[in-house]
Design a protein around this motif. Structure first.
Motif, mmCIF file in Angstrom:
data_model
loop_
_atom_site.group_PDB
_atom_site.id
_atom_site.type_symbol
_atom_site.label_atom_id
_atom_site.label_comp_id
_atom_site.label_asym_id
_atom_site.label_seq_id
_atom_site.Cartn_x
_atom_site.Cartn_y
_atom_site.Cartn_z
ATOM 1 N N VAL A 195 0.864 -1.380 0.075
ATOM 2 C CA VAL A 195 -0.032 0.263 0.059
ATOM 3 C C VAL A 195 0.997 1.274 0.099
ATOM 4 O O VAL A 195 1.844 1.556 1.010
ATOM 5 N N ILE A 196 0.938 1.814 -1.160
ATOM 6 C CA ILE A 196 1.691 3.135 -1.174
ATOM 7 C C ILE A 196 0.976 4.474 -0.865
ATOM 8 O O ILE A 196 -0.043 4.737 -1.561
ATOM 9 N N VAL A 197 1.631 4.958 0.183
ATOM 10 C CA VAL A 197 1.103 6.355 0.558
ATOM 11 C C VAL A 197 1.968 7.430 0.258
ATOM 12 O O VAL A 197 2.781 7.713 1.368
ATOM 13 N N PRO A 198 1.938 8.306 -0.601
ATOM 14 C CA PRO A 198 2.782 9.628 -0.645
ATOM 15 C C PRO A 198 2.240 10.424 0.475
ATOM 16 O O PRO A 198 0.866 10.663 0.681
ATOM 17 N N VAL A 199 3.265 11.134 1.135
ATOM 18 C CA VAL A 199 2.983 12.049 2.007
ATOM 19 C C VAL A 199 3.444 13.337 1.856
ATOM 20 O O VAL A 199 4.848 13.384 1.977
ATOM 21 N N TYR A 200 2.695 14.499 1.865
ATOM 22 C CA TYR A 200 3.420 15.921 1.896
ATOM 23 C C TYR A 200 2.363 16.950 2.441
ATOM 24 O O TYR A 200 1.200 17.064 1.763
ATOM 25 N N GLY A 201 2.521 17.426 3.485
ATOM 26 C CA GLY A 201 1.761 18.447 4.089
ATOM 27 C C GLY A 201 0.270 18.026 4.628
ATOM 28 O O GLY A 201 -0.486 18.971 4.265
#
Length: 300
Positions: free
Chosen positions: A4-10
């Motif tokens: 499960v790929i979760v990009p994280v930014y702000g």
């Protein structure tokens, strides 16, 4: 195993709800890859805290490169045979992965897709009890359905696909509307796609988002629509009309969501109007085209 790929930014405000929804999955054979895309808030520390607390969570850190770059980075380090993408301000139902796995097994499909529930705030979610429908499409039929926005759209979220395909067709770095540049390649490269209309993915539409103001995002949306038509003309000429329908819809979307475009970007305005005028009668005659698409063109 599923990655499960979760990009994280702000997304400090939203991240815990997203992660907790994944940790609560009824299907347990998964890993969570939290890809910190150089986030300037406390997200990097939160990612590390999750990875220290939960064995199934891995925190990956990189310099800021945007959503596409973060997803590609996660794909690179995925250990699962299949991957799914969840944006860090969204969340999923407890049986999200279970439903996707069951769909793949039931239809022996390469890709499985669930419905998406779009909402603007947590307190506005109302669960509908409509009877779910399930479909098994060939890859090319799935592409056609995506183009006509019929049970499928261009979102890369709410789907389970082989990691090998995700690695082969990576997201375009530096582009907005990255899904529209990518997911058609998924569908056109597989034999079978299974779909449920059950909405197991919850997509947050944040006000003031870059997707809702005119700028590079709108220009990329136009270019993605052009690219789809070119792709179909070259590879699947029988789907050219469907691609034109999708382009018609996207061009209308950009036009109607940017009320000052005529004065602020006259060249873009002319580009849109020229296309709409040239194909509007062809689109109206297309019986497969959604009525919603045919009526939202100015003057149609």
């Amino acid at each position: 195993m599923i990655s499960v790929i979760v990009p994280v930014y702000g997304v400090e405000k939203y991240l815990d709800k997203c992660v907790q929804s994944i940790l609560a999955q009824t299907y347990r054979d998964f890993e969570i890859l939290l890809v910190d895309d150089g986030s300037p808030d406390n997200c990097p520390q939160l990612c590390d805290a999750y990875s220290q607390k939960y064995d199934c969570v891995r925190a990956l850190h990189k310099s800021n490169g945007g959503l596409s770059d973060a997803r590609n980075f996660g794909i690179k380090y995925a250990r699962g045979n299949d991957v799914t993408f969840i944006d860090s301000d969204d969340f999923v139902a407890p049986d999200y992965l279970e439903v996707l796995v069951r769909l793949k097994e039931k239809c022996q499909s390469d890709i499985a897709v669930t419905g998406i529930y779009k909402y603007s705030s947590f307190d506005k979610i109302t669960e509908k009890r409509d009877e779910a429908q399930e479909f098994c499409y060939t890859g090319i039929k799935a592409l056609e359905k995506m183009l006509y926005q019929d049970t499928l759209d261009t979102s890369a979220c709410a789907m389970l696909l082989p990691t090998s395909i995700a690695r082969k067709y990576q997201f375009p770095v530096g582009k907005y509307h990255e899904d529209e540049f990518t997911t058609y390649k998924y569908y056109s490269s597989v034999k079978c796609v299974s779909v449920t209309t059950q909405k197991k993915y919850f997509y947050l539409q944040r006000e003031g988002s870059i997707m809702h103001v005119f700028g590079q995002s709108s220009l990329d949306e136009l270019d993605a629509a052009d690219n789809l038509v070119t792709f179909c003309e070259k590879n699947y000429p029988q789907l050219t009309v469907a691609a034109k329908s999708k382009k018609f819809s996207d061009y209308c979307q950009v036009l109607l969501s940017n009320k000052d475009i005529k004065t602020t970007c006259p060249q873009v305005y002319a580009r849109i109007c020229d296309y709409l005028d040239n194909v509007k009668f062809e689109i109206v005659r297309d019986k497969k085209c959604r009525f919603k698409v045919t009526v939202k063109s100015p003057g149609a």
